[in-house]
Design an enzyme around this catalytic site. Structure first.
Site, short mmCIF file in Angstrom:
data_model
loop_
_atom_site.label_atom_id
_atom_site.label_comp_id
_atom_site.label_asym_id
_atom_site.label_seq_id
_atom_site.Cartn_x
_atom_site.Cartn_y
_atom_site.Cartn_z
N ALA A 253 0.92 -1.24 0.16
CA ALA A 253 -0.04 -0.07 0.10
C ALA A 253 0.65 1.14 0.11
O ALA A 253 0.36 2.19 -0.60
CB ALA A 253 -1.06 -0.06 1.24
N LYS A 258 -3.02 5.16 -3.80
CA LYS A 258 -4.13 4.27 -4.31
C LYS A 258 -5.25 4.32 -3.21
O LYS A 258 -6.35 4.06 -3.44
CB LYS A 258 -3.60 2.94 -5.05
N ASP A 275 2.03 -3.57 4.14
CA ASP A 275 3.10 -3.33 3.39
C ASP A 275 4.15 -3.88 4.31
O ASP A 275 4.05 -4.33 5.53
CB ASP A 275 3.42 -1.90 3.25
N ASP A 318 -0.25 -3.77 -6.19
CA ASP A 318 0.40 -2.64 -6.88
C ASP A 318 2.12 -3.27 -6.65
O ASP A 318 2.63 -2.63 -5.77
CB ASP A 318 0.31 -1.28 -6.38
N CYS A 371 4.18 0.00 -12.29
CA CYS A 371 4.73 1.23 -12.99
C CYS A 371 5.81 0.97 -13.88
O CYS A 371 6.73 1.52 -14.17
CB CYS A 371 5.10 2.27 -12.27
#
Length: 442
Positions: A253, A258, A275, A318, A371
């Site tokens: 996170a 997000k 995390d 992510d 990304c």
């Protein structure tokens, strides 16, 4: 011959970066004036971004480049960078300021060499208006040949050209207002502090800011008026907004951009932010505090071994990645040593996906994002996952959202959301996977 303190610190930190390969986008505390801190960041980021071009120009002009001292090369890199990319600094002033640095760096005897190299480049630039065009694209745009070669396996020549050029564009940021701030209140508040923003041409909720450093120091920012988030992430969150329902886990996170968006979903029941790093989760907590938002439930755990004895309606993964979609913001990504190092997180992504699959409710969704612009971390990672997990199917973003015409080019035929870095958006990839079978065994 007095030397400039800002330029001295830039060269000093550039040499540290060249030695260790690590840099922090934070000016030294000894620089207190905003203009000095901004100048420092622009110089250092630019020198890291364009270091291949700078090295080539220096080596072509040094009589014995193989014996060039690192400190002299660093000083010259500053001067060459200013010639090419800082038009507002007169070239004679650049030469003077650069040569002056030889004294505090203890290479007074090299002042003549530094002056000669820069004078030689000055003559060439004044003789040719399109001087940079003599260099091949990957030298001119400062990318490694092996990185460009691997991109040529996946992208057209035209796309690679556009990508390399885009990686060196727009040094500002993209922001979005945070409730209760309206777009007009945000614009007016920042303008009163001398910071101009303009609407993003593609994303209606986004604004472009040229002066990122001033933005971060502004009262509006400190009071929670906006959050810095690239347009590609904002589009992804908007397209996936129908999935942020029920019980949601943000698996990796931090720093929380997000999660912040998800928390505003009207049908959200619970959001858990996980995390591996307690320090990173503290950063998330700090961001929520600045934005005057109630922090969601936080957990610290390694994503490859989640501690939950439960399943979720949606999991956002992510994932850690090569970050090649963020080269514009993180120019050091250009200088990864090898293809193997670039893709070093692929095995971890696989483990994280497999672990996440065990915590999805029947009919629930696993949303994977990076990304990165590397297929091994994106499409190929998803294809491998679906082979290992036939209980999941790939959902097209067009199945879960009505795609605005301005976003259509970012949804692929397979249904992925994919942005290759362009002049207005950084690179991003996302896929939606839906669980179809019985409750998984925990």
């Amino acid at each position: 011959m007095k030397y400039d303190k800002v330029r001295f610190l830039v060269v000093q930190d550039f040499l540290k970066y060249k030695k260790k390969g690590i840099w922090k986008e934070q000016p030294p505390s000894s620089l207190t004036a905003i203009k000095d801190r901004r100048f420092y960041l622009n110089l250092l980021r630019g020198m890291i971004r364009h270091q291949r071009l700078l090295d080539v120009e220096i080596y072509q002009r040094a009589k014995r480049p193989q014996k060039l001292q690192q400190v002299v090369q660093g000083i010259l890199s500053l001067g060459v960078y200013q010639f090419f990319f800082m038009d507002k600094v007169p070239r004679h002033a650049s030469i003077y300021e650069t040569v002056a640095l030889a004294v505090p760096f203890g290479v007074r005897e090299k002042k003549g060499l530094i002056n000669a190299v820069l004078r030689n480049l000055q003559r060439d630039l004044e003789a040719s208006l399109d001087y940079l065009q003599k260099h091949p694209l990957f030298v001119r745009s400062s990318h490694q040949d092996w990185m460009a070669r691997r991109w040529s396996r996946h992208y057209s020549e035209q796309a690679i050209y556009a990508l390399c050029e885009a990686n060196n564009l727009f040094e500002g940021s993209t922001i979005r207002p945070i409730t209760p701030w309206t777009t007009s209140a945000l614009q007016e508040g920042l303008l009163q502090e001398g910071i101009k923003i303009q609407p993003h041409p593609i994303v209606s909720s986004a604004f472009l800011v040229n002066n990122t450093y001033e933005l971060l120091q502004s009262a509006v920012f400190q009071q929670g008026g906006c959050y810095v988030q690239d347009a590609s992430s904002q589009v992804f969150l908007e397209l996936a907004q129908k999935l942020w329902n029920g019980e949601v886990l943000d698996m990796c996170a931090a720093p929380g951009g997000k999660s912040l968006y998800i928390l505003g979903s009207s049908k959200l029941q619970t959001l858990v932010c996980n995390d591996i790093s307690i320090e990173r989760l503290q950063l998330l907590r700090n961001n929520f505090q600045r934005l005057r938002q109630v922090s969601p439930k936080l957990t610290v755990s390694d994503g490859v071994q989640l501690p939950f004895g439960r399943v979720f309606d949606t999991i956002l993964l992510d994932a850690p990645c090569s970050a090649t979609g963020t080269i514009r913001k993180n120019p050091d990504v250009k200088w990864v040593a090898s293809e193997q190092e670039l893709l070093s997180k692929v095995p971890l992504q696989k483990k994280l996906l497999d672990q996440a699959s065990r915590h999805i409710k029947p009919g629930g969704f696993l949303v994977y994002a990076t990304c990165s612009i590397e297929p091994e971390e994106n499409e190929q990672q998803i294809e491998g996952f679906l082979t290992r997990h036939p209980e999941f199917r790939l959902c097209s973003f067009s199945q879960i959202s009505e795609i605005p015409s301005s976003y259509l080019s970012y949804v692929t035929q397979q249904g992925y959301y994919q942005v290759v870095t362009n002049s207005l958006m950084m690179g991003f990839f996302a896929a939606v996977l839906q669980h179809q079978n019985e409750v998984p065994q925990l």
